[in-house]
Each structure stands twice: as C-alpha cells, then as structure tokens.
Design a protein around this motif. Structure first.
Motif, PDB file in Angstrom:
ATOM      1  N   LEU A  69       0.822  -1.204   0.000  1.00  0.00           N
ATOM      2  CA  LEU A  69       0.000   0.000   0.000  1.00  0.00           C
ATOM      3  C   LEU A  69       0.861   1.262   0.000  1.00  0.00           C
ATOM      4  O   LEU A  69       0.485   2.285  -0.569  1.00  0.00           O
ATOM      5  N   ARG A  70       2.021   1.200   0.637  1.00  0.00           N
ATOM      6  CA  ARG A  70       2.898   2.369   0.646  1.00  0.00           C
ATOM      7  C   ARG A  70       3.387   2.705  -0.763  1.00  0.00           C
ATOM      8  O   ARG A  70       3.641   3.873  -1.084  1.00  0.00           O
ATOM      9  N   LEU A  71       3.517   1.679  -1.620  1.00  0.00           N
ATOM     10  CA  LEU A  71       3.910   1.908  -3.008  1.00  0.00           C
ATOM     11  C   LEU A  71       2.835   2.724  -3.730  1.00  0.00           C
ATOM     12  O   LEU A  71       3.146   3.650  -4.487  1.00  0.00           O
ATOM     13  N   VAL A  72       1.575   2.392  -3.489  1.00  0.00           N
ATOM     14  CA  VAL A  72       0.477   3.131  -4.114  1.00  0.00           C
ATOM     15  C   VAL A  72       0.506   4.589  -3.678  1.00  0.00           C
ATOM     16  O   VAL A  72       0.328   5.501  -4.499  1.00  0.00           O
ATOM     17  N   VAL A  73       0.715   4.825  -2.394  1.00  0.00           N
ATOM     18  CA  VAL A  73       0.786   6.195  -1.890  1.00  0.00           C
ATOM     19  C   VAL A  73       1.899   6.966  -2.591  1.00  0.00           C
ATOM     20  O   VAL A  73       1.726   8.123  -2.991  1.00  0.00           O
ATOM     21  N   SER A  74       3.036   6.325  -2.765  1.00  0.00           N
ATOM     22  CA  SER A  74       4.177   6.978  -3.413  1.00  0.00           C
ATOM     23  C   SER A  74       3.881   7.312  -4.869  1.00  0.00           C
ATOM     24  O   SER A  74       4.180   8.411  -5.343  1.00  0.00           O
ATOM     25  N   VAL A  75       3.276   6.364  -5.580  1.00  0.00           N
ATOM     26  CA  VAL A  75       2.962   6.602  -6.988  1.00  0.00           C
ATOM     27  C   VAL A  75       1.881   7.672  -7.132  1.00  0.00           C
ATOM     28  O   VAL A  75       1.974   8.568  -7.969  1.00  0.00           O
ATOM     29  N   ALA A  76       0.847   7.599  -6.301  1.00  0.00           N
ATOM     30  CA  ALA A  76      -0.258   8.554  -6.387  1.00  0.00           C
ATOM     31  C   ALA A  76       0.213   9.974  -6.137  1.00  0.00           C
ATOM     32  O   ALA A  76      -0.323  10.928  -6.715  1.00  0.00           O
ATOM     33  N   ARG A  77       1.227  10.132  -5.305  1.00  0.00           N
ATOM     34  CA  ARG A  77       1.741  11.469  -4.997  1.00  0.00           C
ATOM     35  C   ARG A  77       2.285  12.162  -6.246  1.00  0.00           C
ATOM     36  O   ARG A  77       2.278  13.391  -6.346  1.00  0.00           O
ATOM     37  N   GLN A  78       2.726  11.391  -7.220  1.00  0.00           N
ATOM     38  CA  GLN A  78       3.275  11.962  -8.450  1.00  0.00           C
ATOM     39  C   GLN A  78       2.203  12.629  -9.316  1.00  0.00           C
ATOM     40  O   GLN A  78       2.527  13.359 -10.256  1.00  0.00           O
ATOM     41  N   TYR A  79       0.917  12.372  -9.023  1.00  0.00           N
ATOM     42  CA  TYR A  79      -0.164  12.886  -9.859  1.00  0.00           C
ATOM     43  C   TYR A  79      -0.976  13.975  -9.165  1.00  0.00           C
ATOM     44  O   TYR A  79      -2.058  14.342  -9.630  1.00  0.00           O
ATOM     45  N   LEU A  80      -0.447  14.522  -8.081  1.00  0.00           N
ATOM     46  CA  LEU A  80      -1.174  15.558  -7.354  1.00  0.00           C
ATOM     47  C   LEU A  80      -1.279  16.851  -8.158  1.00  0.00           C
ATOM     48  O   LEU A  80      -2.152  17.675  -7.900  1.00  0.00           O
ATOM     49  N   GLY A  81      -0.400  17.051  -9.132  1.00  0.00           N
ATOM     50  CA  GLY A  81      -0.421  18.282  -9.916  1.00  0.00           C
ATOM     51  C   GLY A  81      -1.640  18.453 -10.794  1.00  0.00           C
ATOM     52  O   GLY A  81      -1.858  19.535 -11.354  1.00  0.00           O
ATOM     53  N   TYR A  82      -2.458  17.415 -10.918  1.00  0.00           N
ATOM     54  CA  TYR A  82      -3.648  17.518 -11.765  1.00  0.00           C
ATOM     55  C   TYR A  82      -4.867  18.009 -10.992  1.00  0.00           C
ATOM     56  O   TYR A  82      -5.966  18.082 -11.539  1.00  0.00           O
ATOM     57  N   GLY A  83      -4.699  18.319  -9.725  1.00  0.00           N
ATOM     58  CA  GLY A  83      -5.785  18.907  -8.961  1.00  0.00           C
ATOM     59  C   GLY A  83      -6.854  17.939  -8.506  1.00  0.00           C
ATOM     60  O   GLY A  83      -7.928  18.365  -8.080  1.00  0.00           O
ATOM     61  N   LEU A  84      -6.567  16.654  -8.563  1.00  0.00           N
ATOM     62  CA  LEU A  84      -7.548  15.654  -8.133  1.00  0.00           C
ATOM     63  C   LEU A  84      -7.270  15.243  -6.686  1.00  0.00           C
ATOM     64  O   LEU A  84      -6.129  15.283  -6.231  1.00  0.00           O
ATOM     65  N   PRO A  85      -8.303  14.816  -5.951  1.00  0.00           N
ATOM     66  CA  PRO A  85      -8.108  14.455  -4.540  1.00  0.00           C
ATOM     67  C   PRO A  85      -7.086  13.332  -4.365  1.00  0.00           C
ATOM     68  O   PRO A  85      -7.125  12.328  -5.086  1.00  0.00           O
ATOM     69  N   HIS A  86      -6.187  13.515  -3.416  1.00  0.00           N
ATOM     70  CA  HIS A  86      -5.148  12.525  -3.170  1.00  0.00           C
ATOM     71  C   HIS A  86      -5.765  11.177  -2.802  1.00  0.00           C
ATOM     72  O   HIS A  86      -5.309  10.114  -3.243  1.00  0.00           O
ATOM     73  N   ALA A  87      -6.825  11.215  -1.987  1.00  0.00           N
ATOM     74  CA  ALA A  87      -7.467   9.969  -1.570  1.00  0.00           C
ATOM     75  C   ALA A  87      -8.032   9.206  -2.767  1.00  0.00           C
ATOM     76  O   ALA A  87      -7.964   7.970  -2.811  1.00  0.00           O
ATOM     77  N   ASP A  88      -8.591   9.926  -3.730  1.00  0.00           N
ATOM     78  CA  ASP A  88      -9.148   9.264  -4.914  1.00  0.00           C
ATOM     79  C   ASP A  88      -8.043   8.646  -5.769  1.00  0.00           C
ATOM     80  O   ASP A  88      -8.204   7.550  -6.321  1.00  0.00           O
ATOM     81  N   LEU A  89      -6.928   9.354  -5.888  1.00  0.00           N
ATOM     82  CA  LEU A  89      -5.790   8.809  -6.638  1.00  0.00           C
ATOM     83  C   LEU A  89      -5.290   7.522  -5.987  1.00  0.00           C
ATOM     84  O   LEU A  89      -4.984   6.540  -6.671  1.00  0.00           O
ATOM     85  N   ILE A  90      -5.195   7.535  -4.660  1.00  0.00           N
ATOM     86  CA  ILE A  90      -4.742   6.340  -3.932  1.00  0.00           C
ATOM     87  C   ILE A  90      -5.741   5.201  -4.125  1.00  0.00           C
ATOM     88  O   ILE A  90      -5.350   4.050  -4.344  1.00  0.00           O
ATOM     89  N   GLN A  91      -7.009   5.516  -4.047  1.00  0.00           N
ATOM     90  CA  GLN A  91      -8.024   4.478  -4.185  1.00  0.00           C
ATOM     91  C   GLN A  91      -7.948   3.810  -5.561  1.00  0.00           C
ATOM     92  O   GLN A  91      -8.043   2.586  -5.678  1.00  0.00           O
ATOM     93  N   GLU A  92      -7.773   4.612  -6.601  1.00  0.00           N
ATOM     94  CA  GLU A  92      -7.636   4.045  -7.946  1.00  0.00           C
ATOM     95  C   GLU A  92      -6.352   3.227  -8.044  1.00  0.00           C
ATOM     96  O   GLU A  92      -6.324   2.167  -8.676  1.00  0.00           O
ATOM     97  N   GLY A  93      -5.274   3.733  -7.432  1.00  0.00           N
ATOM     98  CA  GLY A  93      -4.032   2.979  -7.435  1.00  0.00           C
ATOM     99  C   GLY A  93      -4.165   1.654  -6.711  1.00  0.00           C
ATOM    100  O   GLY A  93      -3.571   0.643  -7.114  1.00  0.00           O
ATOM    101  N   ASN A  94      -4.958   1.626  -5.641  1.00  0.00           N
ATOM    102  CA  ASN A  94      -5.198   0.378  -4.920  1.00  0.00           C
ATOM    103  C   ASN A  94      -5.889  -0.656  -5.809  1.00  0.00           C
ATOM    104  O   ASN A  94      -5.627  -1.858  -5.701  1.00  0.00           O
ATOM    105  N   VAL A  95      -6.772  -0.184  -6.687  1.00  0.00           N
ATOM    106  CA  VAL A  95      -7.420  -1.099  -7.633  1.00  0.00           C
ATOM    107  C   VAL A  95      -6.376  -1.728  -8.551  1.00  0.00           C
ATOM    108  O   VAL A  95      -6.387  -2.939  -8.811  1.00  0.00           O
ATOM    109  N   GLY A  96      -5.450  -0.891  -9.037  1.00  0.00           N
ATOM    110  CA  GLY A  96      -4.383  -1.417  -9.871  1.00  0.00           C
ATOM    111  C   GLY A  96      -3.498  -2.402  -9.134  1.00  0.00           C
ATOM    112  O   GLY A  96      -3.075  -3.419  -9.694  1.00  0.00           O
ATOM    113  N   LEU A  97      -3.227  -2.114  -7.870  1.00  0.00           N
ATOM    114  CA  LEU A  97      -2.409  -3.019  -7.052  1.00  0.00           C
ATOM    115  C   LEU A  97      -3.092  -4.378  -6.905  1.00  0.00           C
ATOM    116  O   LEU A  97      -2.445  -5.428  -7.040  1.00  0.00           O
TER     117      LEU A  97
END
Length: 295
Positions: A69-97
């Motif tokens: 899960l920490r890997l997802v958090v790290s990857v999701a942090r790279q996409y914060l510049g698009y103005g989308l909620p961090h929690a939503d990015l992590i949640q989508e990344g968790n689906v990929g994981l």
C-alpha cells in the motif's frame, strides 16, 4: 511466519483501508498507517504468491496487497499536480495493485513491486484522464503520452518556443502539431458554471450561458399547441374526403414505410396510374383548402 499481526490495524480495518483511504478519518492518518505496515522479504512474497496461485488463498492476497500500500501512496503522490483528490488517486491505485496481485507469478523471478507499479500507474492514468477535465484531453495514444509528459518537460512551466516544440516532438515521437495542441489544452483552466461566492451580485457562466438543447417554456407550449392544431386540422381535412381519395392520400403520404406507388394503387382500384395521380392531386388541393380554413 508473517508479521502482519504486529500492525496497528486489525484485518477488517486493513481491508477497509484498502477499499477507502478516507475510512481512517484523514488521508494523513491513512498514509501514516500504511507506512507502518511490514515490508515482505523476497521469500515471504514468493511463498504468499504460490499460496494465492495454487490455492486461491485470499489471506495471502490480502497480505500481498497490504505490504504494498505504501507503493500506491508513493505513486499517487506523483499525480497531485492535476488537482484531483489525493485519496481518490490512492483508491484508484489500490485497484491497480489488487489487479497486479491477482496476476502475480512468483516463478518469474520479478518482485511484486516492479510488476505492480505498471498496473497502479495504468489505473491512475485512466482516472486522471476521465476526471481531470469535463472535456476529454487525451484520447489517442500520442495524446496520452503528451498529457503525462508535457507538463514536466516544459521549462519552468512557461510556453514553448518553436525549437522546444520540435525537441519535445522528437523526444516523444509525436507530431509537433500534437505538442502545440496539448500545450494549449494544459494551459487552460476549468471555470465553475455556478457562483462559488456568497456575493449575490457576482455572476457566473450559468447566468448567461444558454442551453442550445432546450427551448424556453413559452416556445415549448407554443410548439405543442401548433402541433395539436396541425393534427386536428389534418384529421378534419381527411374526413372531408371521399373514401377512395382518403385511401389514396393515406397510402401515398401517411405511411412510415415510404408509402405506396401510383402503380400499386392503380392495381388496387383497377384504374390507370394517371387516374390515381389525378385523384391524388384533387384530394391534396381540397385538403389544403380545409387546412387554410382551419387556421
């Protein structure tokens, strides 16, 4: 022996955390929690992977997911510049994981972290493209490549000059026209349709943009009244015809399948096609007079 039991979370709470990063109260609490989860050794990871592959062991799958899960958090942090909620990015990344864990084969000699990062990014990419703008900005492969690379390749975020456009187009193997178009799209900004301020005097686009797909209520009512009048007038005009004339007009003009031909009606009534044409012309003339009188 696995050490997941030393985690601060119970199994149920961990499962909830995977499904919804906001379940722990705040995104910071979630990140703090997943960063405390134990990291698996290569041997533990392989053993869990075999249990999942050979026995469809859901507990093994859960341990593999939780440890990354920490890997997802790290990857999701790279996409914060698009103005989308961090929690939503992590949640989508968790689906990929979870998709990566399902497909993980420990016999390939590749650690799950290397395999999963591609699935995590793929899910986040899809989420960003679907939600970053109301108007889709990346639909082709070339546009997607530009969308996720152009922002970081623009020097200081400033506009590109022709030489820089050429350089980026060459680096990404896309057309320079595609680079210029994507730069314009990324430079734009979204504008809220409704007023975001408490000031009642402030105007927002919703106040002056017209909906081309709808009509004013008065126009809708007027059109309905007109349609009703036309329908009633048509029925009245048809009733004024004799049976043969009405049959000919209805067969020629009021059928969904394109209507009958003059020759088909000539055979039906045992007369010539020219005679059918004459009856039709006389009937239409009489109907026009009836409709004009009704109006």
């Amino acid at each position: 022996m696995m050490q997941a039991s030393s985690s601060a979370l119970s199994g149920n709470a961990l499962a909830l955390a995977v499904a919804n990063p906001g379940a722990l109260g705040t995104i910071d609490a979630y990140i703090s929690t997943v960063n405390r989860l134990p990291v698996l050794t290569a041997e533990q990871e392989s053993a869990l992977g075999r249990r999942l592959r050979d026995n469809d062991d859901l507990e093994a799958a859960r341990e593999l997911v939780l440890s990354h899960l920490r890997l997802v958090v790290s990857v999701a942090r790279q996409y914060l510049g698009y103005g989308l909620p961090h929690a939503d990015l992590i949640q989508e990344g968790n689906v990929g994981l979870m998709k990566a864990v399902k497909r993980f084969d420990p016999e390939r000699g590749v650690r799950l972290v290397s395999f999963a990062v591609h699935w995590i990014k793929a899910e986040i990419h899809e989420y960003v493209i679907r939600n970053w703008r109301m108007v889709k900005v990346a639909t082709t492969k070339a546009q997607r490549k530009l969308f996720f690379n152009l922002r970081s390749m623009r020097p200081d975020g400033h506009s590109l000059d022709p030489s820089q456009v050429d350089h980026i187009a060459e680096q990404l193997n896309v057309r320079r026209e595609d680079v210029s178009e994507m730069e314009v799209r990324l430079s734009g900004r979204d504008l809220a349709l409704e007023n975001q301020d408490e000031d009642d005097d402030a105007y927002a686009p919703i106040a002056y943009l017209s909906d081309e797909g709808r009509e004013e209520p008065t126009r809708v009512l007027a059109r309905k009244a007109h349609d009703a009048l036309q329908s009633e007038g048509l029925n009245g005009a048809l009733e004024a015809l004799d049976a043969r004339s009405r049959r000919i007009v209805e067969a020629r003009w009021l059928q969904d399948d394109g209507g009958s031909t003059l020759h088909e009606l000539a055979q039906e009534f045992g007369v010539s096609a020219e005679r059918i044409r004459q009856i039709e012309a006389a009937a239409l003339k009489k109907m026009r007079g009836s409709l004009a009188a009704a109006a």
